[in-house]
Design a protein around this motif. Structure first.
Motif, PDB file in Angstrom:
ATOM      1  N   GLU A  75      25.012   8.072  33.308  1.00  0.00           N
ATOM      2  CA  GLU A  75      25.226   8.612  31.960  1.00  0.00           C
ATOM      3  C   GLU A  75      23.862   8.802  31.304  1.00  0.00           C
ATOM      4  O   GLU A  75      23.352   7.911  30.639  1.00  0.00           O
ATOM      5  CB  GLU A  75      26.088   7.658  31.131  1.00  0.00           C
ATOM      6  CG  GLU A  75      27.515   7.574  31.582  1.00  0.00           C
ATOM      7  CD  GLU A  75      28.313   8.831  31.285  1.00  0.00           C
ATOM      8  OE1 GLU A  75      28.013   9.532  30.298  1.00  0.00           O
ATOM      9  OE2 GLU A  75      29.237   9.117  32.060  1.00  0.00           O
ATOM     10  N   PHE A  77      23.194  11.507  29.291  1.00  0.00           N
ATOM     11  CA  PHE A  77      23.363  12.488  28.230  1.00  0.00           C
ATOM     12  C   PHE A  77      22.752  12.021  26.915  1.00  0.00           C
ATOM     13  O   PHE A  77      22.743  10.847  26.594  1.00  0.00           O
ATOM     14  CB  PHE A  77      24.850  12.818  28.045  1.00  0.00           C
ATOM     15  CG  PHE A  77      25.458  13.394  29.286  1.00  0.00           C
ATOM     16  CD1 PHE A  77      25.254  14.719  29.632  1.00  0.00           C
ATOM     17  CD2 PHE A  77      26.202  12.600  30.145  1.00  0.00           C
ATOM     18  CE1 PHE A  77      25.790  15.260  30.794  1.00  0.00           C
ATOM     19  CE2 PHE A  77      26.740  13.118  31.315  1.00  0.00           C
ATOM     20  CZ  PHE A  77      26.530  14.445  31.628  1.00  0.00           C
ATOM     21  N   ALA A  78      22.273  12.990  26.141  1.00  0.00           N
ATOM     22  CA  ALA A  78      21.687  12.718  24.825  1.00  0.00           C
ATOM     23  C   ALA A  78      22.784  12.267  23.861  1.00  0.00           C
ATOM     24  O   ALA A  78      23.941  12.672  23.984  1.00  0.00           O
ATOM     25  CB  ALA A  78      21.004  13.972  24.287  1.00  0.00           C
ATOM     26  N   SER A  79      22.405  11.457  22.893  1.00  0.00           N
ATOM     27  CA  SER A  79      23.381  10.983  21.914  1.00  0.00           C
ATOM     28  C   SER A  79      23.613  11.998  20.800  1.00  0.00           C
ATOM     29  O   SER A  79      24.646  11.980  20.154  1.00  0.00           O
ATOM     30  CB  SER A  79      22.946   9.643  21.335  1.00  0.00           C
ATOM     31  OG  SER A  79      21.643   9.746  20.801  1.00  0.00           O
ATOM     32  N   ASP A  80      22.650  12.893  20.571  1.00  0.00           N
ATOM     33  CA  ASP A  80      22.771  13.902  19.518  1.00  0.00           C
ATOM     34  C   ASP A  80      22.802  15.300  20.123  1.00  0.00           C
ATOM     35  O   ASP A  80      22.076  15.575  21.088  1.00  0.00           O
ATOM     36  CB  ASP A  80      21.575  13.814  18.561  1.00  0.00           C
ATOM     37  CG  ASP A  80      21.481  12.470  17.870  1.00  0.00           C
ATOM     38  OD1 ASP A  80      22.543  11.950  17.466  1.00  0.00           O
ATOM     39  OD2 ASP A  80      20.359  11.939  17.745  1.00  0.00           O
ATOM     40  N   PRO A  85      18.119  14.310  26.939  1.00  0.00           N
ATOM     41  CA  PRO A  85      18.744  13.196  27.660  1.00  0.00           C
ATOM     42  C   PRO A  85      17.704  12.114  27.961  1.00  0.00           C
ATOM     43  O   PRO A  85      16.497  12.364  27.902  1.00  0.00           O
ATOM     44  CB  PRO A  85      19.234  13.829  28.954  1.00  0.00           C
ATOM     45  CG  PRO A  85      19.236  15.295  28.705  1.00  0.00           C
ATOM     46  CD  PRO A  85      18.168  15.542  27.688  1.00  0.00           C
ATOM     47  N   THR A  86      18.181  10.955  28.308  1.00  0.00           N
ATOM     48  CA  THR A  86      17.271   9.886  28.698  1.00  0.00           C
ATOM     49  C   THR A  86      16.534  10.280  29.964  1.00  0.00           C
ATOM     50  O   THR A  86      17.057  11.024  30.790  1.00  0.00           O
ATOM     51  CB  THR A  86      18.015   8.557  28.920  1.00  0.00           C
ATOM     52  OG1 THR A  86      17.057   7.567  29.275  1.00  0.00           O
ATOM     53  CG2 THR A  86      19.047   8.641  30.039  1.00  0.00           C
ATOM     54  N   GLY A 137      21.607  14.985  32.864  1.00  0.00           N
ATOM     55  CA  GLY A 137      22.056  14.711  31.504  1.00  0.00           C
ATOM     56  C   GLY A 137      22.129  15.894  30.569  1.00  0.00           C
ATOM     57  O   GLY A 137      22.419  15.731  29.390  1.00  0.00           O
ATOM     58  N   ASP A 145      23.270  22.029  22.606  1.00  0.00           N
ATOM     59  CA  ASP A 145      23.047  21.596  23.989  1.00  0.00           C
ATOM     60  C   ASP A 145      22.880  22.795  24.921  1.00  0.00           C
ATOM     61  O   ASP A 145      22.040  22.791  25.819  1.00  0.00           O
ATOM     62  CB  ASP A 145      24.200  20.720  24.477  1.00  0.00           C
ATOM     63  CG  ASP A 145      24.216  19.342  23.849  1.00  0.00           C
ATOM     64  OD1 ASP A 145      23.186  18.928  23.282  1.00  0.00           O
ATOM     65  OD2 ASP A 145      25.270  18.680  23.920  1.00  0.00           O
TER      66      ASP A 145
END
Length: 166
Positions: A75, A77-80, A85-86, A137, A145
């Motif tokens: 996981e 994926f970016a939070s915003d 992404p991480t 991500g 996105d």
């Protein structure tokens, strides 16, 4: 840094193409544009429309063929929306970190290539690049996105002299 691609050929028609080298290049491009500096492993299933339709139905509830599917192992994926992404890919004590799986459908890829007037090798490169960015991500579920992901794809493809698909 050359990524490792574990190629599984389910449909023999893929053997007429240099799929191993194209997919390694595509994964490498994804890592470069995402500024990931660790080598990774990706599994690539070269199947057909029937095989990908079954996978699409099982995992996405859509009983139809598609060109490419991907399954990220992490996981990231970016939070915003529109965020990065991480970049923290967990290490693997047994080898390269396996970041996920990608599947391509022969008939759909060939038909899209022909109808779009795109070299099949260039289209495959784009689809594996696209799937690899999902594994890292990136997504296109919302406009922010999609803008970020598409800009990475366009930059990576341009580095190989391939025109934007968007």
């Amino acid at each position: 840094m050359t990524p490792e691609v574990d190629l599984i050929i389910e449909d023999e028609r893929w053997r007429s193409l240099p799929l191993q080298s194209i997919s390694q290049d595509a994964v490498g491009l994804a890592l470069a544009v995402a500024t990931i500096k660790v080598p990774v492993e990706v599994s690539l299933l070269a199947t057909n429309d029937e095989g990908i339709a079954e996978l699409n139905s099982r995992f996405r509830g859509k009983s139809k063929a598609t060109n490419v599917l991907s399954w990220p192992a992490f996981e990231l994926f970016a939070s915003d929306p529109g965020g990065q992404p991480t970049r923290e890919i967990p290490s693997d004590p047994f080898g390269l970190p396996a970041i996920g799986d990608i599947a391509l459908a022969f008939e759909t890829v060939m038909a899209e290539s022909q109808s779009g007037g795109i070299r099949v090798e260039d289209h495959i490169l784009h689809l594996v690049l696209h799937g690899s960015l999902h594994l890292l991500g990136y997504d296109h579920e919302n406009e922010a996105d999609a803008t970020l992901m598409e800009s990475l794809e366009v930059r990576a493809l341009a580095s190989r002299g391939i025109a934007t698909p968007y």
